[in-house]
Structure formats: structure tokens, C-alpha cells
Design a protein around this motif. Structure first.
Motif, PDB file in Angstrom:
ATOM      1  N   ALA A 107       0.821  -1.217   0.000  1.00  0.00           N
ATOM      2  CA  ALA A 107       0.000   0.000   0.000  1.00  0.00           C
ATOM      3  C   ALA A 107       0.854   1.265   0.000  1.00  0.00           C
ATOM      4  N   ARG A 108       1.959   1.252   0.702  1.00  0.00           N
ATOM      5  CA  ARG A 108       2.767   2.471   0.859  1.00  0.00           C
ATOM      6  C   ARG A 108       3.285   3.027  -0.459  1.00  0.00           C
ATOM      7  N   PRO A 109       3.827   2.198  -1.375  1.00  0.00           N
ATOM      8  CA  PRO A 109       4.285   2.765  -2.649  1.00  0.00           C
ATOM      9  C   PRO A 109       3.168   3.425  -3.450  1.00  0.00           C
ATOM     10  N   LEU A 110       1.954   2.923  -3.322  1.00  0.00           N
ATOM     11  CA  LEU A 110       0.823   3.539  -4.015  1.00  0.00           C
ATOM     12  C   LEU A 110       0.544   4.932  -3.467  1.00  0.00           C
ATOM     13  N   ILE A 111       0.643   5.082  -2.143  1.00  0.00           N
ATOM     14  CA  ILE A 111       0.467   6.397  -1.536  1.00  0.00           C
ATOM     15  C   ILE A 111       1.586   7.338  -1.984  1.00  0.00           C
ATOM     16  N   ASP A 112       2.816   6.840  -1.984  1.00  0.00           N
ATOM     17  CA  ASP A 112       3.945   7.671  -2.411  1.00  0.00           C
ATOM     18  C   ASP A 112       3.754   8.154  -3.845  1.00  0.00           C
TER      19      ASP A 112
END
Length: 444
Positions: free
Chosen positions: A265-270
Motif C-alpha cells: 500500500a505504501r508505494p501507491l500512496i507515495d
């Protein structure tokens, strides 16, 4: 300023942004691939990549093959083929891709709980199954184009009406209507040219985003939602709409976050936040920080979760006017995310205060969120069994009025607080009656 010799390569730019990479980062990755292949770096720098994207230069073949490798997409999807090269490209294996999608949804290990009949209900509606193929490509298709001029405003008007219906209509019929409208938009976009294409692509992105939200949050079908998010993201690239791209990526992050996979999920937010530096409303950035906060809360990273809430509050102070389509976020929703973050850190007093404010701020366009807020209030008051049971029963009442799959999931997650008590047994009966009643509804 250098003269633009080629069309801007929006596809390459979008793939870079979707990964949250700067010009320097993608340049370094190309250099690393060249080194691994034993090739000599001939002066590639970040400005070279920028010039590829804005159309001042065309990537040399030695760079094109490495772009394909590091981005994991064929050259055609990255805008790296000339018109002559595109003309000899093999036809897409549509049937193969459809079979892959079908297996993903109906295989024994799909994990989604859908049998084949359920898939047919979701896809077909009014015989929509044969129309799945257009979801696989938004590329212009001259063979299907006609001389009629597509009116993007007329298409967007229906999207706007369906978005308004989201807050008051049963989820399943609206999903089927939104899915059909997305299919229509794909067909129209493949035939569109000129100035209408970008405007129609933006409206299509809104339609696909709504369809995906219904599939994921209301009907608990992440596999379908993910495919619709893919369409929405491809449409934002065609439209050059950074705000919508950020919203789609942020929504997509909920899928791994709910699946206990914060690392995905984190890379999508970034990547979404990268898009917000291109003239996007601070309200969109504020919402993204709230999404990041929930991702971290679900991962047990309480400090990171609350830090994102602080960033969200700071961004919303800068601009309280969201884009028209961002009707799922406002100050009240910020309080709801803040309450969830406080719960993750064990600060139940703060959580209760934030969630009370969220409850007061709920309007007719956010009624579905009521069941989630009430369930979180039950968690915040878990030390008082009677109070927790009261909040959970209010949440079930809210679900009777405004069905929300995510709300039911939250109620079930909080249910263990009541243990084997009388309150727990009564709540189980109410949940069973609610789900049985919904299963009996036509089209459920």
C-alpha cells in the motif's frame, strides 16, 4: 526553450509518477540496468528523461529496452513505439487476458468468496459479460470509430448523477449501472479524437473510480475493484489529470491495506503524492494523508498514523474547496480518520472526541460512514460493555438504513469486545438477520 519535436510522452511520465519516482530515480535505475548488462553509460541524466517526456527528444533504442525492463511494461504501453512500429504490432490477445481475469475471479484460491453465478451477476447485469474485453485497452481504435462527435459533457452528466446516487441508492443495482456506463465510456474513448478525447477520458476516470468504490467498499469485491481502478488510472493518463490519478492511486492503496499488506500500500500512496505536486488541490493531498494514516494504523504503526493526520490537517487548512468529484472527504471525514488513528495508539479519550465530532459532521452525502464511526466509538468505549453494545446496535441500525459493506466489516471486527455476553448474542442475531434479509433481496 528547445522546440518540441515529438508528441509529449504522457504514458512514460505516468508510469514514472505511478511509482513515485523522480527524474533522478528513474535515471539511476536505467544506469543500473545498463551496468548490469555490461553497457557503457553515455551521459544519460535526469534532464534527458524530462526531455523524453515533454517531447523534445526520442529515447534511443539502447534506453528503450531498459525502460521496458525496469517499468515492466511493453514498449507500446510506454509510448516508445513510432507510428510505423505500432502499425506492425501484433493484435492483443484479448481472449487470453479474459481467461486470466475469469480464472482470477473464479479459481479455488481466489479468496473472494464468489462462485461463478456471483461473477455473472456482477459482470453481466443486462448481458454485460461480452463487453469485458474493452476494459483491457483504452487505445484509439480507428476500426470502431465513426463520424459522430462524442459529447464528453453528456457522458459526465450521467457520471455526476450516479455519483450523487451513491449515497442514497442500493449498491448492487447502482454498481451494475456504473459498470455499464464505464464500459460505454471505454468504447467512446477508443473512438474519440482531438480535444474531446482528454475531456472524455477524465469523465471515464470518474466513472471507473465510482464503479471500483462500489465494488470494494460496498460489495466487498476487491478483485473487481482492482480491474476498475486500472481502467480509471489509464484514463487519467489519457486526460493528463493528476488530481484524479492521485485519487485513484489512493483508493487502490486501500486494497492491500485492508488485506494486511502495508508494504504494497505504501508505494501507491507515495506515487499518489507525487501527482499532487502538479497543481492539485491541497484537499486531495489532505485526503491522501488520511489514507496513509489508515494504512499505518492497520499496520500497527501508531506514531506514523498520527503524523499523517497532522499533515492532513495542515493541508486542509490551506484550501477547503475540493474538486467536484471528491465528495467522499471533508472536515468531518478528517475527524473520522483521526479517531481511527487515535485508536491505533490506544488513546481512547482522544478517539472518542474525534469520532464524536465526525458523527456530528456527517451529512446526507456521508450517511454510509455512520456505521463505521459508530463501530469505532464502540472500540473507544470497549471498557464499558453496555456502552459498546449500544454503539454497535446503532451501527447495525445505520446499516439497515444506509447499507455499507465496509461498515458491516467494521462491526464484525469490533464484535469480539462483547465476548459471550447477552449483548454479544443479541448483536449476533441482529447481524444474521441483516445479512439474511439482504441475501433475499433481488439482485443481491
Amino acid at each position: 526553450m528547445a522546440e518540441r519535436r515529438y508528441p509529449p510522452n504522457r504514458r512514460l511520465a505516468w508510469e514514472r509518477l505511478q511509482r513515485g519516482w523522480s527524474y533522478e530515480e528513474i535515471t539511476e535505475r536505467i544506469r543500473s540496468e545498463m551496468t548490469r548488462a555490461g553497457e557503457t553509460d553515455t551521459g544519460l541524466n535526469a534532464n534527458t528523461v524530462r526531455r523524453w517526456e515533454i517531447g523534445e527528444r526520442w529515447p534511443d533504442p539502447r534506453y528503450r529496452k531498459h525502460l521496458v525492463a525496469i517499468l515492466g511494461k511493453p514498449a507500446s504501453d510506454l509510448g516508445l513505439l513510432t507510428p510505423d512500429e505500432l502499425a506492425v504490432r501484433p493484435e492483443a490477445e484479448t481472449l487470453h487476458e479474459f481467461r486470466r481475469l475469469w480464472d482470477m475471479l473464479t479459481g479455488d484460491d481466489n479468496g473472494n468468496g464468489w462462485d461463478r453465478a456471483s461473477v455473472l451477476r456482477a459482470f453481466v447485469g443486462a448481458s454485460m459479460l461480452p463487453l469485458v474485453a474493452p476494459l483491457l485497452s483504452l487505445d484509439p481504435d480507428a476500426a470502431h470509430a465513426d463520424s459522430k462527435t462524442v459529447d464528453p459533457d453528456a457522458y459526465r452528466l450521467i457520471v455526476r448523477c450516479q455519483r450523487e446516487l451513491y449515497w442514497t441508492s442500493p449498491a448492487r443495482p447502482l454498481y451494475e449501472a456504473a459498470y455499464a456506463h464505464t464500459q460505454l465510456g471505454i468504447g467512446l474513448l477508443r473512438a474519440a479524437t482531438g480535444t474531446n478525447r482528454a475531456s472524455l477520458a477524465s469523465a471515464l476516470a470518474e466513472s471507473a473510480l465510482l464503479t471500483a468504490r462500489l465494488a470494494f467498499f460496498d460489495l466487498s469485491q476487491p478483485a473487481i475493484a482492482e480491474r476498475c481502478y486500472d481502467v480509471a488510472l489509464a484514463a487519467t493518463r489519457e486526460a493528463g489529470d493528476h488530481a484524479l490519478a492521485a485519487a485513484v492511486l489512493g483508493h487502490t492503496a486501500f486494497i492491500p491495506a485492508f488485506g494486511h499488506d502495508p508494504a504494497s500500500a505504501r508505494p501507491l500512496i507515495d506515487a499518489a503524492i507525487q501527482h499532487t505536486w502538479h497543481g492539485v488541490s491541497p484537499m486531495v493531498r489532505s485526503w491522501l494523508h488520511c489514507v496513509a494514516s489508515e494504512v499505518e494504523a492497520r499496520a500497527g504503526a501508531a506514531a506514523a498514523s498520527r503524523r499523517h493526520i497532522d499533515l492532513a490537517a495542515g493541508a486542509i487548512d490551506g484550501d477547503s474547496t475540493p474538486p467536484e468529484w471528491l465528495d467522499f472527504y471533508d472536515n468531518g471525514r478528517l475527524h473520522s480518520f483521526a479517531g481511527y488513528a487515535a485508536l491505533a495508539s490506544g488513546d481512547h479519550r482522544e478517539a472518542t472526541g474525534q469520532l464524536d465530532q465526525a458523527l456530528v459532521g456527517l451529512t446526507g452525502t456521508s450517511a454510509k460512514q455512520r456505521s463505521v464511526v459508530l463501530a469505532d466509538l464502540a472500540t473507544a468505549n470497549g471498557s464499558d460493555g453496555d456502552q459498546a453494545a449500544d454503539y454497535l446496535n446503532q451501527a447495525v441500525d445505520a446499516l439497515h438504513t444506509d447499507w455499507y459493506g465496509t461498515g458491516l466489516d467494521r462491526v464484525r471486527a469490533v464484535r469480539p469486545l462483547l465476548g459471550d455476553s447477552r449483548h454479544g448474542a443479541q448483536l449476533d442475531e441482529r447481524i444474521a438477520a441483516l445479512t439474511a434479509g439482504r441475501a433475499a433481496l433481488p439482485g443481491s
